[in-house]
Design a protein around this motif. Structure first.
Motif, PDB file in Angstrom:
ATOM      1  N   ALA A 186      38.527  12.736  36.762  1.00 11.09           N
ATOM      2  CA  ALA A 186      38.490  11.829  38.107  1.00 11.09           C
ATOM      3  C   ALA A 186      39.211  11.182  39.049  1.00 11.09           C
ATOM      4  N   PRO A 187      39.159  10.992  40.394  1.00 12.60           N
ATOM      5  CA  PRO A 187      39.728  10.619  41.058  1.00 12.60           C
ATOM      6  C   PRO A 187      40.516   9.752  41.163  1.00 12.60           C
ATOM      7  N   ASP A 188      41.711   9.046  41.828  1.00 11.62           N
ATOM      8  CA  ASP A 188      42.377   8.204  41.950  1.00 11.62           C
ATOM      9  C   ASP A 188      41.987   7.329  43.177  1.00 11.62           C
ATOM     10  N   PHE A 189      41.955   6.653  43.195  1.00 15.02           N
ATOM     11  CA  PHE A 189      41.161   5.205  44.019  1.00 15.02           C
ATOM     12  C   PHE A 189      42.227   4.697  44.662  1.00 15.02           C
ATOM     13  N   TYR A 190      42.481   4.165  45.886  1.00 16.47           N
ATOM     14  CA  TYR A 190      43.590   3.284  46.610  1.00 16.47           C
ATOM     15  C   TYR A 190      43.095   2.968  47.207  1.00 16.47           C
ATOM     16  N   CYS A 191      43.147   0.884  47.106  1.00 16.56           N
ATOM     17  CA  CYS A 191      42.792  -0.062  48.260  1.00 16.56           C
ATOM     18  C   CYS A 191      43.488   0.465  49.384  1.00 16.56           C
ATOM     19  N   ASP A 192      44.715   0.682  50.108  1.00  9.93           N
ATOM     20  CA  ASP A 192      44.813   0.420  50.907  1.00  9.93           C
ATOM     21  C   ASP A 192      45.719   1.856  51.390  1.00  9.93           C
ATOM     22  N   LEU A 193      46.003   2.294  52.734  1.00  7.17           N
ATOM     23  CA  LEU A 193      46.415   3.837  53.309  1.00  7.17           C
ATOM     24  C   LEU A 193      48.003   3.225  52.695  1.00  7.17           C
ATOM     25  N   VAL A 194      48.705   2.593  52.913  1.00  8.46           N
ATOM     26  CA  VAL A 194      49.885   2.976  53.077  1.00  8.46           C
ATOM     27  C   VAL A 194      50.498   2.392  51.377  1.00  8.46           C
ATOM     28  N   GLU A 195      49.629   2.549  49.596  1.00  6.56           N
ATOM     29  CA  GLU A 195      49.658   2.772  48.641  1.00  6.56           C
ATOM     30  C   GLU A 195      49.202   4.892  48.197  1.00  6.56           C
ATOM     31  N   LEU A 196      47.800   4.924  48.789  1.00  7.28           N
ATOM     32  CA  LEU A 196      47.797   6.688  49.040  1.00  7.28           C
ATOM     33  C   LEU A 196      49.270   6.476  49.436  1.00  7.28           C
ATOM     34  N   PHE A 197      50.144   6.883  51.223  1.00  5.47           N
ATOM     35  CA  PHE A 197      51.078   7.483  50.850  1.00  5.47           C
ATOM     36  C   PHE A 197      51.765   7.423  50.873  1.00  5.47           C
ATOM     37  N   THR A 198      51.779   6.060  50.026  1.00  5.22           N
ATOM     38  CA  THR A 198      53.373   5.833  48.923  1.00  5.22           C
ATOM     39  C   THR A 198      52.938   7.193  48.012  1.00  5.22           C
ATOM     40  N   ALA A 199      52.018   6.922  46.856  1.00  6.86           N
ATOM     41  CA  ALA A 199      52.327   7.958  46.029  1.00  6.86           C
ATOM     42  C   ALA A 199      51.420   8.710  46.287  1.00  6.86           C
ATOM     43  N   LEU A 200      50.947   9.613  47.276  1.00  3.19           N
ATOM     44  CA  LEU A 200      51.675  11.229  47.748  1.00  3.19           C
ATOM     45  C   LEU A 200      53.286  12.140  47.964  1.00  3.19           C
ATOM     46  N   ARG A 243      45.525  -5.835  59.153  1.00  2.00           N
ATOM     47  CA  ARG A 243      45.565  -5.576  57.689  1.00  2.00           C
ATOM     48  C   ARG A 243      44.715  -4.941  56.671  1.00  2.00           C
ATOM     49  N   GLY A 244      44.806  -4.361  55.675  1.00  2.00           N
ATOM     50  CA  GLY A 244      43.891  -3.734  54.552  1.00  2.00           C
ATOM     51  C   GLY A 244      44.617  -4.589  52.945  1.00  2.00           C
ATOM     52  N   SER A 245      44.454  -4.306  51.785  1.00  2.00           N
ATOM     53  CA  SER A 245      44.180  -5.129  50.928  1.00  2.00           C
ATOM     54  C   SER A 245      45.970  -5.479  50.702  1.00  2.00           C
ATOM     55  N   MET A 246      47.224  -4.563  51.208  1.00  2.00           N
ATOM     56  CA  MET A 246      47.917  -5.067  50.809  1.00  2.00           C
ATOM     57  C   MET A 246      48.967  -5.358  52.045  1.00  2.00           C
ATOM     58  N   GLY A 247      48.301  -6.187  53.120  1.00  2.00           N
ATOM     59  CA  GLY A 247      49.016  -6.670  54.406  1.00  2.00           C
ATOM     60  C   GLY A 247      48.974  -5.112  55.525  1.00  2.00           C
TER      61      GLY A 247
END
Length: 182
Positions: A72-86, A130-134
């Motif tokens: 299954a795909p991984d979902f991210y509530c914020d694009l900063v978190e997405l890019f951190t993971a990538l 702002r997003g979920s994490m600021g």
């Protein structure tokens, strides 16, 4: 006797050929899945972020999803978190697809649908939104939409390849975001 041995060898060869063909047929569905492009999925009302367990639909700003060859795909509530993971050096699973929401076509406070290929998107970094994490990035399918957003909300337009690890440092998380403690 020679004719019988020849017939047996021929029968054995035929059996081996059929077994090989059946094995290849068994692999076709897996190959077909690998050739099909990933499709963005709309998160449900209970879809949680892979990083922190936050429910995506509870927060403003664009979301992200990473698809892999399996699972299954991984979902991210914020694009900063997405890019951190990538961009993590320890990231070993290569994504088969990455999607973000086109904020030129959806509401920032309640984003829904409008998924686009993250690698072709335009990003606004350093905006007031702002997003979920600021502080987070805005994602857009159109450079014009990204530039207009940057004029209104501040920040600068960048491409996927221009996002660097030092731009997405999550060290400290909420502890460094004064708005999260109110």
């Amino acid at each position: 006797m020679k004719a019988i041995n020849t017939a047996r060898r021929q029968g054995l060869r035929t059996s081996i050929q059929w077994a090989g063909a059946l094995a290849l047929l068994a692999l076709l569905p897996a190959c077909n899945r690998a050739l099909q492009p990933a499709v963005a999925l709309e998160p449900g009302s209970d879809t949680a972020c892979v990083v922190d367990g936050m429910v995506l639909k509870d927060f403003p700003g664009p979301k992200g999803q990473v698809h892999y060859a399996e699972g299954a795909p991984d979902f991210y509530c914020d694009l900063v978190e997405l890019f951190t993971a990538l961009l993590m050096p320890e990231q070993k699973r290569p994504p088969s697809a990455v999607f973000v929401q086109d904020m030129g076509k959806t509401d920032w406070d309640h984003p829904e649908a409008n998924w686009i290929d993250a690698k072709t998107a335009f990003y606004v970094t350093g905006s007031r939104k702002r997003g979920s994490m600021g502080p987070t990035f805005g994602s857009f399918s159109s450079q014009l939409d990204a530039d207009n957003f940057a004029k209104k909300e501040g920040g600068q337009t960048m491409r996927f390849a221009q996002i660097t690890p030092d731009m997405v440092n999550l060290t400290g998380g909420m502890a460094h975001d004064a708005t999260m403690s109110r």
